[in-house]
Design a protein around this motif. Structure first.
Motif, mmCIF file in Angstrom:
data_model
loop_
_atom_site.group_PDB
_atom_site.id
_atom_site.type_symbol
_atom_site.label_atom_id
_atom_site.label_comp_id
_atom_site.label_asym_id
_atom_site.label_seq_id
_atom_site.Cartn_x
_atom_site.Cartn_y
_atom_site.Cartn_z
ATOM 1 N N TYR A 112 3.051 4.077 -10.179
ATOM 2 C CA TYR A 112 1.827 3.538 -9.592
ATOM 3 C C TYR A 112 1.967 2.035 -9.335
ATOM 4 N N ARG A 113 2.476 1.311 -10.353
ATOM 5 C CA ARG A 113 2.633 -0.137 -10.197
ATOM 6 C C ARG A 113 3.571 -0.470 -9.044
ATOM 7 N N GLU A 114 4.649 0.277 -8.914
ATOM 8 C CA GLU A 114 5.605 0.028 -7.831
ATOM 9 C C GLU A 114 5.005 0.361 -6.472
ATOM 10 N N ARG A 158 1.980 -2.492 -5.663
ATOM 11 C CA ARG A 158 2.284 -3.857 -6.068
ATOM 12 C C ARG A 158 1.335 -4.887 -5.462
ATOM 13 N N GLU A 159 1.133 -4.809 -4.144
ATOM 14 C CA GLU A 159 0.287 -5.789 -3.457
ATOM 15 C C GLU A 159 -1.162 -5.688 -3.919
ATOM 16 N N LYS A 177 -5.319 -9.058 -9.603
ATOM 17 C CA LYS A 177 -5.060 -10.066 -10.634
ATOM 18 C C LYS A 177 -5.462 -11.448 -10.143
ATOM 19 N N LYS A 178 -5.140 -11.743 -8.892
ATOM 20 C CA LYS A 178 -5.482 -13.047 -8.320
ATOM 21 C C LYS A 178 -6.995 -13.225 -8.269
ATOM 22 N N ALA A 179 -7.701 -12.196 -7.833
ATOM 23 C CA ALA A 179 -9.162 -12.264 -7.762
ATOM 24 C C ALA A 179 -9.761 -12.459 -9.150
ATOM 25 N N TYR A 180 -9.222 -11.777 -10.151
ATOM 26 C CA TYR A 180 -9.715 -11.936 -11.522
ATOM 27 C C TYR A 180 -9.486 -13.359 -12.011
#
Length: 85
Positions: free
Chosen positions: A52-54, A57-58, A64-67
């Protein structure tokens, strides 16, 4: 199978309410079953999470950036080693 699927679709809310009531009435039992399943399937879960992470990714990076942007002070405190709660 088709008949069961049609019944389920027609009674979806009823089934969901019954399952919710069961989970609430049997919290410890459900938690124990989930823990046992996880322990028996750790490698499978890890592989699914990695895939899932792979594949996303975007999307994960954007979340994460928004958090971090929405919680700058909390992130800064964690990076300094401070506790937040």
């Amino acid at each position: 199978a088709a008949q069961q699927k049609a019944w389920y679709e027609a009674n979806r809310e009823r089934v969901a309410a019954q399952k919710k009531a069961y989970r609430e009435a049997n919290r410890e039992r459900v938690a124990a079953q989930q823990k046992a399943w996880y322990e028996a399937n750790r490698e499978r879960v890890a592989a699914q999470q990695k895939a899932y992470r792979e594949a996303n990714r975007e999307r994960i990076a954007a979340q994460k950036k928004a958090y971090r942007e929405a919680n700058r002070e909390r992130v800064a405190a964690q990076q300094k080693g401070g506790k937040t709660a």
